[in-house]
Write an enzyme that holds these catalytic residues in place. Structure first.
Site, PDB file in Angstrom:
ATOM      1  N   GLN A 185     -23.551  -2.762   8.413  1.00 28.67           N
ATOM      2  CA  GLN A 185     -24.135  -2.337   9.692  1.00 28.67           C
ATOM      3  C   GLN A 185     -23.367  -2.968  10.858  1.00 28.67           C
ATOM      4  O   GLN A 185     -23.065  -2.308  11.853  1.00 28.67           O
ATOM      5  CB  GLN A 185     -25.599  -2.762   9.776  1.00 28.67           C
ATOM      6  CG  GLN A 185     -26.491  -2.089   8.732  1.00 28.67           C
ATOM      7  CD  GLN A 185     -27.919  -2.621   8.805  1.00 28.67           C
ATOM      8  OE1 GLN A 185     -28.422  -2.941   9.867  1.00 28.67           O
ATOM      9  NE2 GLN A 185     -28.575  -2.723   7.661  1.00 28.67           N
ATOM     10  N   GLU A 204      23.596 -18.283  -4.229  1.00 26.43           N
ATOM     11  CA  GLU A 204      22.310 -18.457  -3.535  1.00 26.43           C
ATOM     12  C   GLU A 204      21.722 -19.844  -3.808  1.00 26.43           C
ATOM     13  O   GLU A 204      21.072 -20.433  -2.958  1.00 26.43           O
ATOM     14  CB  GLU A 204      21.320 -17.365  -3.982  1.00 26.43           C
ATOM     15  CG  GLU A 204      19.977 -17.444  -3.275  1.00 26.43           C
ATOM     16  CD  GLU A 204      18.986 -16.354  -3.694  1.00 26.43           C
ATOM     17  OE1 GLU A 204      19.312 -15.543  -4.589  1.00 26.43           O
ATOM     18  OE2 GLU A 204      17.883 -16.331  -3.139  1.00 26.43           O
ATOM     19  N   CYS A 224      16.389  -7.327 -10.780  1.00 24.95           N
ATOM     20  CA  CYS A 224      17.078  -7.933  -9.643  1.00 24.95           C
ATOM     21  C   CYS A 224      17.419  -9.391  -9.947  1.00 24.95           C
ATOM     22  O   CYS A 224      18.350  -9.654 -10.697  1.00 24.95           O
ATOM     23  CB  CYS A 224      16.250  -7.768  -8.371  1.00 24.95           C
ATOM     24  SG  CYS A 224      17.261  -7.911  -6.895  1.00 24.95           S
ATOM     25  N   GLY A 279      16.090 -11.216 -11.993  1.00 25.40           N
ATOM     26  CA  GLY A 279      16.028 -11.310 -13.454  1.00 25.40           C
ATOM     27  C   GLY A 279      17.307 -10.843 -14.113  1.00 25.40           C
ATOM     28  O   GLY A 279      17.653 -11.286 -15.218  1.00 25.40           O
ATOM     29  N   GLU A 307      10.902  -0.720 -10.834  1.00 25.10           N
ATOM     30  CA  GLU A 307       9.437  -0.689 -10.725  1.00 25.10           C
ATOM     31  C   GLU A 307       8.944   0.138  -9.539  1.00 25.10           C
ATOM     32  O   GLU A 307       7.855   0.696  -9.573  1.00 25.10           O
ATOM     33  CB  GLU A 307       8.859  -2.112 -10.658  1.00 25.10           C
ATOM     34  CG  GLU A 307       9.185  -2.928  -9.417  1.00 25.10           C
ATOM     35  CD  GLU A 307      10.467  -3.748  -9.526  1.00 25.10           C
ATOM     36  OE1 GLU A 307      11.334  -3.392 -10.343  1.00 25.10           O
ATOM     37  OE2 GLU A 307      10.595  -4.743  -8.778  1.00 25.10           O
ATOM     38  N   HIS A 348      15.497  -2.321  -8.370  1.00 23.40           N
ATOM     39  CA  HIS A 348      14.090  -2.510  -8.734  1.00 23.40           C
ATOM     40  C   HIS A 348      13.515  -1.204  -9.290  1.00 23.40           C
ATOM     41  O   HIS A 348      12.954  -0.409  -8.532  1.00 23.40           O
ATOM     42  CB  HIS A 348      13.279  -2.922  -7.502  1.00 23.40           C
ATOM     43  CG  HIS A 348      13.591  -4.299  -7.023  1.00 23.40           C
ATOM     44  ND1 HIS A 348      12.907  -5.403  -7.466  1.00 23.40           N
ATOM     45  CD2 HIS A 348      14.506  -4.749  -6.141  1.00 23.40           C
ATOM     46  CE1 HIS A 348      13.397  -6.488  -6.873  1.00 23.40           C
ATOM     47  NE2 HIS A 348      14.372  -6.110  -6.065  1.00 23.40           N
ATOM     48  N   ASP A 393       0.820  -1.211   0.000  1.00 25.44           N
ATOM     49  CA  ASP A 393       0.000   0.000   0.000  1.00 25.44           C
ATOM     50  C   ASP A 393       0.857   1.267   0.000  1.00 25.44           C
ATOM     51  O   ASP A 393       0.463   2.281  -0.583  1.00 25.44           O
ATOM     52  CB  ASP A 393      -0.949   0.018   1.199  1.00 25.44           C
ATOM     53  CG  ASP A 393      -2.163  -0.866   0.951  1.00 25.44           C
ATOM     54  OD1 ASP A 393      -2.562  -0.987  -0.225  1.00 25.44           O
ATOM     55  OD2 ASP A 393      -2.687  -1.453   1.908  1.00 25.44           O
ATOM     56  N   LYS A 430     -26.649  -6.353  -0.192  1.00 27.71           N
ATOM     57  CA  LYS A 430     -26.943  -6.468   1.233  1.00 27.71           C
ATOM     58  C   LYS A 430     -26.139  -5.474   2.077  1.00 27.71           C
ATOM     59  O   LYS A 430     -24.927  -5.344   1.912  1.00 27.71           O
ATOM     60  CB  LYS A 430     -26.643  -7.901   1.713  1.00 27.71           C
ATOM     61  CG  LYS A 430     -27.465  -8.962   0.987  1.00 27.71           C
ATOM     62  CD  LYS A 430     -28.941  -8.657   0.999  1.00 27.71           C
ATOM     63  CE  LYS A 430     -29.771  -9.552   1.837  1.00 27.71           C
ATOM     64  NZ  LYS A 430     -31.195  -9.110   1.821  1.00 27.71           N
ATOM     65  N   THR A 431     -26.823  -4.818   2.993  1.00 26.71           N
ATOM     66  CA  THR A 431     -26.157  -3.807   3.823  1.00 26.71           C
ATOM     67  C   THR A 431     -25.817  -4.312   5.223  1.00 26.71           C
ATOM     68  O   THR A 431     -25.091  -3.655   5.956  1.00 26.71           O
ATOM     69  CB  THR A 431     -27.042  -2.545   3.990  1.00 26.71           C
ATOM     70  OG1 THR A 431     -28.237  -2.928   4.672  1.00 26.71           O
ATOM     71  CG2 THR A 431     -27.395  -1.919   2.660  1.00 26.71           C
TER      72      THR A 431
END
Ligand code: GLN
Length: 541
Positions: free
Chosen positions: A192, A410, A386, A388, A518, A516, A71, A187-188
């Site tokens: 609620q 690794e 990375c 890749g 991205e 990275h 986020d 539907k509420t």
């Protein structure tokens, strides 16, 4: 003094609370306010770095090297701001700080209580983040769903803040309204119930964002208004959309921004969502597609396919594609398939370009290497991120430099040719099992080699800063040989002489980045490497 908007979630997780928070931020920013956003994760984990991406989604990395929830990436993309460690709070971080302070006699001998000492630590962190960013408005997204034990201390923090500064604090509940197929009616009741749970924590929402398949009709708005104790105009429809970037515009249609400002006693200073609107128009109208394959392994969970692990990669592809007026089509390719049936590699020919994103551990590695080899030989545009990049070096070492046993330390600690090796300081950390927050993390300087594709992509800059998250690096012992055989070391870290970017000549686009890229792509400012990659993808082959 900064205003705080706490965003909590009701009914269930995964309904886009992060994107809703980002969108609210975008709207308020467009009205002339300095806005920042903070994510609270109720996990005991200190940060997201030790979490499995299949379970938690992408681990996002900030400039200052914090491994946080995806986020935070959404906030950065919507707000077009670089956030920091102050924008990520977890239960682990909060308790660690409280306990450390207690050990240092910071509480001056009195007993330290969960309430109010823990919520107070949370509040002081929020204030610090607000001051650091000189924000007018701070959005605070509380992870999890109301009614959970885990996020109670954070709801407590929100409640206490409101008690102290009633006019400067607002609560927004992002809820979900199901439309059960058999019933066919929205539907509420779950909403609620969610409001009641929030009430139990001493919080009354000021605004309810009603996530659902479709917009709410009048009877539904009325019902929520009466039962949940909010004005009808404060029940905001948040229907499913084709692209998350439409959401700020949809919220604006419901006048959300002005409702928030009014409640916070603020007046809009300007209005400017023009560029954003233009982007959304492009998203909705582009026809010609660009087909990108992502060869990975973090998307299968039982019978379901999850794309969250690669969120920033997906967004970066989209930003670049839209910039070049193309409709991004992304194909999820499971790496292991190419190990079991090499013939399947032929499918890569139907794509315009291939990306191998970051990853850890040996599962799927050999399949990815095969895919990279296929792209190199068949001149399919390739972008390695990375892992890749590391695998592109291994492939080149094995098949061009003829170092048959080339590998990364690794995956094969005792291989004959460790063309990718562990960084010396990392070796000690791994031995001591110090895994949390110890990778090479955050932004580092990279010097670009003039004349290379990357250098041109970045507008011929000499130095760039990009974000990292790794323990292994190209082994400089093999650098001369790799270069002799045609690999171009297009970017290096000047302080440690580490190779950060590789390229191949005589190929439409073959670039691998140890960092990275991205993480730094933004909807209105695609990342240069993704932009040039997509540009190569759309060139006629
Ligand atoms: N596993 C590799 C390393 O630690 C690559 C990491 C990544 O792709 N983020 O160096």
């Amino acid at each position: 003094m900064a205003r705080y908007i706490f965003v909590a979630g009701g009914v269930m997780s995964g309904i886009g609370k992060g994107v809703a928070t980002s969108s609210i931020g975008k709207i308020l920013q467009s009205k002339g306010f300095r806005v920042t956003a903070i994510k609270i994760d109720p996990y005991v984990n200190v940060d997201a770095g030790t979490m499995n991406p299949i379970e938690h989604g992408e681990i996002f990395v900030t400039d200052d090297g914090t491994e946080c929830d995806q986020d935070v990436g959404n906030y950065e993309r919507f707000l077009n701001e670089n956030l920091t460690t102050a924008h990520y709070i977890t239960t682990g971080r909060v308790y660690r700080a409280v306990i450390e302070r207690e050990r240092n006699l910071g509480y001056k001998g009195r007993s330290v209580e969960v309430v109010p000492d823990v919520p107070n630590e949370v509040i002081s962190r929020l204030i610090k983040a607000a001051k650091k960013t000189k924000s007018d408005i701070v959005l605070v997204e509380i992870g999890g769903t109301v009614g959970e034990y885990q996020n109670l201390i954070f709801l407590e923090a929100a409640r206490i803040r409101k008690l102290q500064h009633p006019k400067e604090v607002l609560f927004i509940l992002v809820s979900y309204l199901p439309v059960p197929e058999k019933i066919g009616e929205m539907k509420t009741k779950p909403t609620q119930t969610a409001v009641r749970l929030l009430n139990e924590a001493g919080i009354q929402p000021d605004i309810i964002l009603a996530r659902a398949k479709v917009s709410l009709d009048e009877p539904r708005k009325r019902k929520i208004s009466i039962f949940c104790n909010v004005l009808k105009k404060d029940v905001i429809s948040a229907p499913d959309v084709g692209s998350i970037y439409e959401i700020p515009l949809n919220f604006e249609k419901e006048n959300l921004g002005n409702r928030i400002l009014k409640k916070l006693n603020l007046k809009p200073r300007k209005k400017n969502l023009k560029d954003w609107g233009k982007l959304v128009r492009t998203i909705k109208t582009v026809k010609e597609s660009v087909r990108i394959g992502v060869v990975g392994k973090y998307f299968e969970t039982g019978e379901f396919t999850l794309m969250d692990s690669y969120l920033s990669v997906i967004e970066a592809i989209k930003h670049a594609a839209w910039f070049l007026k193309r409709k991004p089509e992304i194909f999820w390719l499971t790496a292991e398939k190419y190990e079991n049936e090499p013939k399947a590699l032929a499918e890569l020919k139907n794509l315009d370009g291939v990306i191998v994103p970051g990853g850890f551990g040996s599962r799927g590695v050999e399949g990815k290497i095969r895919a990279i080899e296929f792209c190199r030989k068949n001149k399919i545009p390739y972008l390695g991120l990375c892992l890749g990049m590391q695998l592109a070096v291994i492939e080149f070492a094995r098949n061009v430099c003829r170092l048959k046993d080339a590998n990364s330390a690794e995956f094969s600690a005792n291989c004959q040719y460790p063309v990718i090796d562990v960084m010396p300081e990392q070796k000690t950390l791994i031995k001591e099992k110090k895994y949390g927050g110890t990778m090479r993390l955050g932004a580092y300087k990279c010097e670009l080699k003039s004349g290379t594709k990357s250098w041109r992509a970045y507008g011929k800059q000499k130095y760039i800063f990009e974000r990292h998250r790794h323990r292994y690096e190209l082994n400089n012992k093999f650098r001369a040989l790799l270069e002799k055989k045609g690999m171009v070391m297009a970017g290096t870290n000047p302080e440690r002489d580490l190779v950060e970017l590789i390229e191949l000549k005589n190929h439409p686009f073959f670039v691998g980045a140890q960092f990275h890229p991205e993480y730094k792509s933004r909807p209105l400012r695609p990342h240069p490497l993704f932009r040039e990659f997509i540009r190569a993808c759309v060139l006629p082959r």
